[in-house]
Each structure stands twice: as C-alpha cells, then as structure tokens.
Design a protein around this motif. Structure first.
Motif, PDB file in Angstrom:
ATOM      1  N   ARG A  49       0.833  -1.214   0.000  1.00 50.11           N
ATOM      2  CA  ARG A  49       0.000   0.000   0.000  1.00 50.11           C
ATOM      3  C   ARG A  49       0.861   1.256   0.000  1.00 50.11           C
ATOM      4  O   ARG A  49       0.665   2.167   0.760  1.00 50.11           O
ATOM      5  N   GLN A  50       1.852   1.285  -0.892  1.00 54.38           N
ATOM      6  CA  GLN A  50       2.648   2.495  -1.042  1.00 54.38           C
ATOM      7  C   GLN A  50       1.995   3.404  -2.095  1.00 54.38           C
ATOM      8  O   GLN A  50       1.424   2.908  -3.061  1.00 54.38           O
ATOM      9  N   PRO A  51       2.055   4.729  -1.960  1.00 59.51           N
ATOM     10  CA  PRO A  51       2.576   5.471  -0.801  1.00 59.51           C
ATOM     11  C   PRO A  51       1.653   5.303   0.408  1.00 59.51           C
ATOM     12  O   PRO A  51       0.500   4.906   0.264  1.00 59.51           O
ATOM     13  N   MET A  52       2.149   5.678   1.581  1.00 60.98           N
ATOM     14  CA  MET A  52       1.464   5.347   2.840  1.00 60.98           C
ATOM     15  C   MET A  52       0.677   6.527   3.432  1.00 60.98           C
ATOM     16  O   MET A  52       0.672   6.757   4.633  1.00 60.98           O
ATOM     17  N   ASP A  53      -0.002   7.248   2.583  1.00 63.96           N
ATOM     18  CA  ASP A  53      -0.791   8.380   3.086  1.00 63.96           C
ATOM     19  C   ASP A  53      -1.836   7.941   4.096  1.00 63.96           C
ATOM     20  O   ASP A  53      -2.220   8.698   4.995  1.00 63.96           O
ATOM     21  N   HIS A  54      -2.315   6.701   3.976  1.00 63.18           N
ATOM     22  CA  HIS A  54      -3.419   6.248   4.814  1.00 63.18           C
ATOM     23  C   HIS A  54      -3.054   6.148   6.283  1.00 63.18           C
ATOM     24  O   HIS A  54      -3.943   6.093   7.142  1.00 63.18           O
ATOM     25  N   ILE A  55      -1.761   6.095   6.624  1.00 65.24           N
ATOM     26  CA  ILE A  55      -1.432   5.987   8.045  1.00 65.24           C
ATOM     27  C   ILE A  55      -1.389   7.357   8.740  1.00 65.24           C
ATOM     28  O   ILE A  55      -1.225   7.433   9.959  1.00 65.24           O
ATOM     29  N   VAL A  56      -1.523   8.419   7.939  1.00 66.91           N
ATOM     30  CA  VAL A  56      -1.617   9.767   8.525  1.00 66.91           C
ATOM     31  C   VAL A  56      -3.089  10.147   8.606  1.00 66.91           C
ATOM     32  O   VAL A  56      -3.842   9.963   7.643  1.00 66.91           O
ATOM     33  N   HIS A  57      -3.496  10.664   9.744  1.00 68.45           N
ATOM     34  CA  HIS A  57      -4.898  11.057   9.935  1.00 68.45           C
ATOM     35  C   HIS A  57      -5.308  12.045   8.843  1.00 68.45           C
ATOM     36  O   HIS A  57      -4.560  12.972   8.504  1.00 68.45           O
ATOM     37  N   ALA A  58      -6.496  11.838   8.286  1.00 64.12           N
ATOM     38  CA  ALA A  58      -6.959  12.637   7.148  1.00 64.12           C
ATOM     39  C   ALA A  58      -6.920  14.135   7.437  1.00 64.12           C
ATOM     40  O   ALA A  58      -6.614  14.943   6.550  1.00 64.12           O
ATOM     41  N   GLU A  59      -7.214  14.523   8.681  1.00 67.22           N
ATOM     42  CA  GLU A  59      -7.252  15.946   9.016  1.00 67.22           C
ATOM     43  C   GLU A  59      -5.857  16.561   9.124  1.00 67.22           C
ATOM     44  O   GLU A  59      -5.724  17.789   9.130  1.00 67.22           O
ATOM     45  N   ASP A  60      -4.814  15.711   9.178  1.00 67.94           N
ATOM     46  CA  ASP A  60      -3.451  16.209   9.380  1.00 67.94           C
ATOM     47  C   ASP A  60      -2.573  16.113   8.138  1.00 67.94           C
ATOM     48  O   ASP A  60      -1.441  16.610   8.154  1.00 67.94           O
ATOM     49  N   ARG A  61      -3.059  15.478   7.055  1.00 76.31           N
ATOM     50  CA  ARG A  61      -2.194  15.209   5.896  1.00 76.31           C
ATOM     51  C   ARG A  61      -1.694  16.475   5.230  1.00 76.31           C
ATOM     52  O   ARG A  61      -0.510  16.599   4.891  1.00 76.31           O
ATOM     53  N   GLU A  62      -2.565  17.445   5.041  1.00 71.46           N
ATOM     54  CA  GLU A  62      -2.162  18.678   4.376  1.00 71.46           C
ATOM     55  C   GLU A  62      -1.088  19.414   5.188  1.00 71.46           C
ATOM     56  O   GLU A  62      -0.103  19.915   4.633  1.00 71.46           O
ATOM     57  N   ARG A  63      -1.269  19.458   6.495  1.00 70.92           N
ATOM     58  CA  ARG A  63      -0.313  20.141   7.364  1.00 70.92           C
ATOM     59  C   ARG A  63       1.057  19.445   7.313  1.00 70.92           C
ATOM     60  O   ARG A  63       2.098  20.102   7.309  1.00 70.92           O
ATOM     61  N   LEU A  64       1.041  18.123   7.276  1.00 69.29           N
ATOM     62  CA  LEU A  64       2.286  17.346   7.195  1.00 69.29           C
ATOM     63  C   LEU A  64       3.006  17.617   5.879  1.00 69.29           C
ATOM     64  O   LEU A  64       4.229  17.796   5.843  1.00 69.29           O
ATOM     65  N   THR A  65       2.252  17.653   4.785  1.00 70.68           N
ATOM     66  CA  THR A  65       2.834  17.906   3.460  1.00 70.68           C
ATOM     67  C   THR A  65       3.446  19.302   3.381  1.00 70.68           C
ATOM     68  O   THR A  65       4.546  19.493   2.861  1.00 70.68           O
ATOM     69  N   LEU A  66       2.743  20.299   3.936  1.00 69.93           N
ATOM     70  CA  LEU A  66       3.255  21.679   3.915  1.00 69.93           C
ATOM     71  C   LEU A  66       4.545  21.802   4.698  1.00 69.93           C
ATOM     72  O   LEU A  66       5.456  22.550   4.319  1.00 69.93           O
TER      73      LEU A  66
END
Length: 559
Positions: A49-66
C-alpha cells in the motif's frame, strides 16, 4: 553513507521509537519493523500500500505535506510536525515526526529524507488537560469564569445582531456553608456537583451553565422570547435547587438567590452585563432566601448609593460617629422596666441622622456589621454596668456576625465591661436562623450555656417561625410590630393570641413590639402579652437619660 548506515546512526543518536526513510520521488516509505508493529501493520501490508498516506490522519495530511515542502524549499532547517497516525485497527494517536533531506539528484532536487517518530500521546493529553482546566471548573466540569465571558461575548454579539435575545443569571447558593460544615468538604463537593447537574437539566442545551467559584454559579441564556421567559427560568431554577438532596444518607436543603440582566439594545461588554446581574443578585439577597431580581436602572442607582454609604460608614467607624440609644421594655404585670433594647444610630456629618433601615443592610452586605456589631456589644455591656442589677440590656445580632465568631465578641464584651452574662440578652431574627440553621442554633446553645438570654425577634415575619421554636428554647418571643399595629383587627388579634398560647406552653415570655397607643396597650394586655415596648412608654433614650427614666418610673409607681 549507505541507507542502512544512516538509519542505524539515526536510531543510535535519537533513541526514538520509530524510524522512517522516504523516497521523495515516488513517495514510498520504509518504516522500522518495531514501529510498524506498534502501529499494528506488517511489512508486507505496508509494501502493498505504497505510498502510505493512509497511516496519517486525514485531518493532518495537508499540514504534514506543507511542513515537508517548507523544509525542501529551505524555509526550515528540519522537517518537523505533530500529527496523528492511524493504526491498523482504526485507532489513532499523536506523534512528533522529525526529519531532514539527506539526498539530492544532479539538479539539486531533494529525492530522499530520513527521520524519526515519537509517541507524544501523554504529552498531548496533558496539554489538552491544561487547556481544558484553563476554561473549566475542575470539580464540576462546568465552564469557568473565563469561558463564561467568551460565551457571553458571543451571546451579546448575536443579540446585538438581532438574531436572538439573551440574558445572564448570577446565582448564589443559600445554606451551602451549613452543609459544608456538617458533612465536610467531601459532602460539600458532592452537593456542588449535584447543583451543577440540576442547573444543566433546568436550562436548554444551547445555554451555558458556569461555576464562578465557591457556591456561585452563572447561566447564559440565549434565544429568549423576552424578560418574561427569563423570569420563568429563574423561578424554575429556584424550585429545582430547592428540592431536597440526599448526601451520604442525609437529606439536606439549600436555596438560591438569583440576579438577572438582559442584553440591552445599547452596546455593552460581557463584564458590564455580569456586573448588572451581580447588582440584581445583591438586591435579591437583601430580601431573603430563594429570591430573584431582574436588573433595572433604578437598581444601579441604589447600588451606587449603597457603595457611597459604605465608604462613609468606614470613615464613621474610624471617627466613632455611631452611638447607641436605649428603648425600655416594660413588664405589664409589675409595670416595671425589665430591660432596655440597644439601638444603633448614625449621625452623618452632612446628611444628618441616617435610618438603621438604610445603613444596617449595607453594613451586612459589606461585612462592616462585624466591627459595628462587636462595638455595639461592648458599648451596650459597658453602659449597662451603670444600671441597677435587675435591668438587662438587649442587643440585636446579625446573620453575618454568626459567621465571624459571635461567641468571642460576646465573651469579650462581657469580660471587658465586667457585666454578668445573665444581664445580656441577644435578639436574633428569623433571617439569621434561615441562612444557617444548624450553625446558628449550635452557637445559641453555647451562648445560652454562658448564661446569656436569647430572644426571637420580629416573630411572624418569616415562613418557618414554628420550626425554630421547636429547635431552640428561646427565653422570649418578640411579636413583630406589624401585628401590634393591626391588633384591633380580628385576624391580627387571633395571631397574637395564638403566639401567646404557644409561648405559655413552651415556657417563653411574650413581648409586644411597637405599642404606640393606649388602645393597643389594652389589647395586648387582654391577649396575655407579658411585656411591651414602644413609643407609648418612651422613645429610644441616650445613655445619659436612662437613669432619669428609671427614677421617673419608680416615682410614678410609688405615687
């Protein structure tokens, strides 16, 4: 340095729980096996299941990417972000992810980053708890004063925009101290939690119930139809809190005073609105237990006048402007003086003589009555030592004095004057008994043991007179002057007759207050009263005239 060596170095340097290695080109990621196990995933499941975006909470993904973009652009020296990770079972917890770019391609583009992850759940929970306690009462979990002010600010804005009408209610419990003293702090805390629950049930789901501290609460009501609805809710709250409460197998009862302030049409701050509710509450508390007042401009004027009067009273106490006058109490059978009631007077340097009806309530509200009351006891005892031994002196005591070591004030006054305890009579009103029945009655028993006489003053003006007569053996019952004024009417005469009969059965003598005419004297005599007091016999006298009055009475009796 090879990837495996870099990961080993990172693990040794940081001593953290999780290590990750990310290919920034295709966003595939390697995670240390122990950390994967902590997250509840297997290596095979992650690879599939790469890439592993699913292990990051949906509400936090954008903040992590930025955060990663800022680091890659050189705006931050390291990549760092607090966020939630999603476990294999669907639960999540907070982690601190740190890292840095360790590899670039020939064009200078970042292609690889490595880093760590730390479980910060406990820290985040502690921070959330601190943030919660900053806005909530720890005992009841209700909003505290700070959050109340925020909610009230919001309500004021909405009301000003015309979306709804709103009000704030300031609530102060009656009788809480007695429960706290009887059952201890644990019982008092349980009572406060029950009060909080009852208040929440008494208001709407969109309203706010806050604890301001001690036994003070506040309500913010929104979406109101007008003042009539505020009045109805306040009366409902009084009824709800007045219902008996069981604590540790004991049934207790409390009351509540309520002051309300509607959000006005003009601009107003939350603090000013709370101040208005407090003014209304103070007005309610002066009229007794389980009372309610809604703010109106006239209350503010009276409140301001009382504050000015309180300032003047402090100066008057320092200057010694207060003095006592004494009104005689006459035995009807022997037609002799049995005692004098000490009455406080204040001659203001600018306003002249101020009525006790005006300054005594202010003294009670501000606590000045404690100093004034102690002075009155000492002065009355001192002046009574100049009278014949058979003449007693009666001193009125306030509710507030019972809360501030009345026994010590009485003992100090008696010792300081050298007056026998049986020559002092304390007059207690029903309002003093209602505020703290258990505590007041216990104090009265101890004072009685010293030899001090106790009278129940203004009998009949409260709603529970008979219950107090059953709980404490008063020496005298003083029938309120309102009944004596109307004693010519059958209903008033019947009440006086009933009180006299009650006193005879309980072994308590009856004093009729406010006798001003010969007709009233004849009627109270015919109804069986033992003693009388009033202008028919004498106005209140300065101490310098007491002896002359006694000589005059003796001369008249001998003639």
């Amino acid at each position: 340095m090879q990837p495996s060596e870099e990961r080993l170095t990172l693990a040794l340097d940081s001593g953290v729980e999780g290590i990750w290695d990310c290919n920034l080109a295709d966003r595939s990621i390697w995670i240390s096996e122990r950390w994967l196990a902590r997250l509840g995933y297997t290596v095979d499941a992650i690879e599939a299941r790469q890439p592993m975006d699913h292990i990051v909470h949906a509400e936090d993904r954008e903040r992590l990417t930025l955060a990663m973009i800022e680091h890659v652009k050189g705006l931050a020296s390291t990549y760092e972000c607090e966020h939630r990770v999603v476990c294999g079972d669907g639960t999540s917890f907070w982690v601190l992810t740190r890292g840095r770019v360790v590899e670039w391609d020939g064009t200078g583009r970042a292609v690889r980053a490595v880093g760590t992850q730390i479980d910060i759940t406990h820290r985040r929970e502690a921070e959330a708890r601190v943030a919660y306690l900053a806005l909530h009462d720890d005992l009841t979990s209700l909003p505290n004063r700070r959050l109340l002010r925020q909610r009230l600010d919001r309500a004021v804005i909405r009301a000003r925009e015309g979306r709804s009408s709103a009000a704030v209610l300031a609530c102060d419990l009656d009788g809480f101290k007695a429960v706290n003293d009887t059952l201890g702090h644990t019982g008092g805390d349980r009572l406060l939690r029950i009060v909080a629950d009852r208040l929440l049930e008494a208001v709407g789901s969109g309203d706010t119930v806050a604890r301001l501290g001690g036994d003070e609460f506040a309500l913010v009501l929104e979406g109101l139809g007008g003042p009539h609805e505020v009045d109805a809710i306040a009366k409902h709250v009084i009824a709800v809190l007045g219902a008996p409460i069981e604590i540790d197998g004991m049934m207790v009862e409390i009351g509540v005073g309520i002051g309300a302030a509607m959000v006005p049409d003009e601009t107003i701050t939350a603090d000013d609105l709370l101040r208005r509710a407090d003014i209304a509450l103070n007005e309610a508390k002066t009229t007794g237990r389980d009372t309610y007042r809604r703010f109106e401009p006239a209350l503010a004027a009276r409140h301001s006048a009382r504050h000015l009067l309180a300032f003047d009273m402090k100066d008057a106490i320092r200057r010694g402007d207060f003095h006592l006058v004494y009104q005689p109490v006459i035995d009807l059978a022997a037609e002799t003086v049995t005692s004098f009631e000490a009455l406080m007077r204040w001659r203001h340097p600018e306003r002249g003589l101020i009525s006790p009806m005006e300054f005594i309530p202010v003294a009670e509200e501000t606590g000045l009555i404690v100093a004034l009351g102690a002075w009155a006891l000492a002065e009355a005892c001192r002046e009574a030592t100049a009278w014949p031994d058979e003449i007693r002196v009666a001193v009125n005591v306030s509710t507030v004095q019972f809360q501030h070591d009345l026994e010590r004030s009485v003992s100090s006054a008696l010792d300081g004057a050298g007056l026998s305890a049986d020559r002092l009579k304390l007059e207690v009103t029903e309002s003093a008994l209602m505020r703290d029945p258990e505590g007041v009655v216990a104090t009265l028993h101890r004072l009685r043991a010293l030899g001090v006489r106790i009278a129940l003053d203004d009998f009949g003006t409260g709603y529970s007179s008979l219950s107090y007569l059953r709980r404490f053996p008063f020496d005298k019952i003083k029938i309120d002057r309102t009944f004596i004024k109307d004693i010519a009417e059958p209903d008033a005469a019947a009440i006086v007759r009933a009180v006299v009969g009650l006193g005879e059965r309980l072994g308590m003598s009856i004093v009729a207050e406010g006798v001003e005419t010969a007709e009233q004297l004849d009627l109270v005599r015919s109804e069986g009263c033992d003693e009388v007091q009033g202008f028919l016999f004498s106005r209140p006298l300065p101490a310098s005239e007491v002896q002359a009055f006694l000589r005059s009475r003796r001369a008249s009796a001998a003639a």
